[in-house]
Design a protein around this motif. Structure first.
Motif, short mmCIF file in Angstrom:
data_model
loop_
_atom_site.label_atom_id
_atom_site.label_comp_id
_atom_site.label_asym_id
_atom_site.label_seq_id
_atom_site.Cartn_x
_atom_site.Cartn_y
_atom_site.Cartn_z
N ALA A 1 -9.67 6.79 4.54
CA ALA A 1 -10.38 6.16 3.42
C ALA A 1 -10.00 4.69 3.30
N ARG A 2 -8.73 4.37 3.51
CA ARG A 2 -8.30 2.97 3.42
C ARG A 2 -8.90 2.15 4.56
N PHE B 1 -1.92 -2.71 3.47
CA PHE B 1 -2.69 -1.59 4.01
C PHE B 1 -1.83 -0.33 4.00
N ASN C 1 -11.70 2.42 5.74
CA ASN C 1 -13.11 2.15 5.41
C ASN C 1 -13.29 1.31 4.14
N GLU C 2 -12.18 0.91 3.51
CA GLU C 2 -12.30 0.07 2.32
C GLU C 2 -12.83 -1.32 2.69
N LYS C 3 -13.57 -1.91 1.78
CA LYS C 3 -14.22 -3.20 2.03
C LYS C 3 -13.23 -4.29 2.45
N ARG C 4 -12.04 -4.30 1.84
CA ARG C 4 -11.08 -5.36 2.13
C ARG C 4 -10.42 -5.21 3.49
N PHE C 5 -10.53 -4.02 4.12
CA PHE C 5 -9.88 -3.77 5.40
C PHE C 5 -10.86 -3.56 6.56
N VAL C 6 -12.06 -3.15 6.27
CA VAL C 6 -12.95 -2.61 7.30
C VAL C 6 -13.37 -3.63 8.36
N GLY D 1 0.82 -1.20 0.00
CA GLY D 1 0.00 0.00 0.00
C GLY D 1 0.86 1.26 0.00
N ASP E 1 -6.37 10.08 3.48
CA ASP E 1 -6.08 8.90 2.67
C ASP E 1 -6.11 7.65 3.53
#
Length: 274
Positions: free
Chosen positions: A142-143, A163, A145-150, A127, A139
């Motif tokens: 936003a990461r 990440f 809240n990304e689907k792959r991390f949230v 990342g 930034d």
């Protein structure tokens, strides 16, 4: 293992010695890389870049040396060409007319066409660099809240180079403590204010560590502890390595746990579960 701030400091030191200068001598410690020495000798270093814990030495003619310090790698820069005595193995030597840059003990070194770096198996997955000056806390928010991390715990997320590249074990403990976030919390469980605080702490702690050479405490607290005569190892961190000692903020005992296979430290009071 050195983390993002330490790698960036090493890169900046290398840049001061090498950027814009012609490399007169190149020597690799591994025989399979020795064929590249002739391809790199006589050309100028254009830029020293970091991508998390990896360092990229870009040459003017379109070749790049990729290096990763891993656990034991360390760079040393000296004036002149007489190498110091060392029990470590020289893995890479770059010499200008006036200086020598030596990479000891690292084993992950390769040479790539600069335009092909996107195909490197590590670089293709990482990342944003945690030390990138253009990285903004929004930034990071936003990461988170990304689907792959949230829906992953922040304890595991803050070791995942996909990440944020450059995060590591001490930064993980210190960032989560500074943000008052429980290690087992998931971004999905956090409020918007929590996410913003965590994103800001990510930048604050990593950049402070860079500025101070590895101290994450505020200058005021670090200075006060120094006046008390404490050794540097006891006035570096808020929680990391301070198991069973009192929290600087609330006095509660710091706890050590193994999370995601690595030791993590947190305050039972400041970082309560929601």
């Amino acid at each position: 293992m050195p983390e993002g701030p330490e790698i960036r400091r090493a890169a900046d030191a290398l840049a001061r010695a090498l950027e814009g200068r012609r490399i007169e001598t190149v020597r690799f410690g591994k025989a399979k890389l020795s064929r590249y020495a002739r391809s790199l000798s006589g050309y100028r270093v254009q830029q020293i870049e970091t991508r998390g814990k990896a360092m990229l030495t870009h040459f003017e003619h379109g070749l790049t040396i990729y290096s990763h310090n891993q656990l034991y790698g360390i760079w040393k820069i000296i004036k002149g060409h007489t190498l110091p005595e060392s029990g470590r193995s020289v893995r890479l030597l770059l010499q200008t007319e006036s200086h020598s840059a030596i990479l000891y003990s690292a084993s992950d070194i390769s040479v790539w066409p600069t335009e092909a770096l996107t195909e490197h198996p590590f670089l293709a997955k990482v990342g944003p660099d945690i030390m990138a000056p253009e990285l903004h806390w929004r930034d990071i928010a936003a990461r988170l809240n990304e689907k792959r991390f949230v829906k992953r715990s922040v304890a595991t997320l803050y070791l995942d180079q996909a990440f944020l590249a450059g995060n590591g074990n001490y930064l993980r403990s210190e960032i989560l403590h500074d943000a008052r976030i429980n290690p087992r919390a998931r971004p999905a469980d956090l409020s918007r204010a929590d996410i913003g605080r965590l994103a800001r702490s990510t930048l604050t702690i990593s950049r402070r560590s860079y500025d101070t050479g590895g101290i994450t405490l505020t200058p005021r607290l670090a200075g006060a502890l120094k006046k008390q005569g404490l050794k540097r190892s006891f006035r570096r961190f808020y929680v990391f390595g301070r198991a069973d000692r009192p929290c600087f903020h609330c006095g509660e005992v710091i706890k050590r746990e193994e999370i995601a296979g690595r030791r993590l430290y947190h305050c039972l009071q400041c970082q309560q579960a929601a």
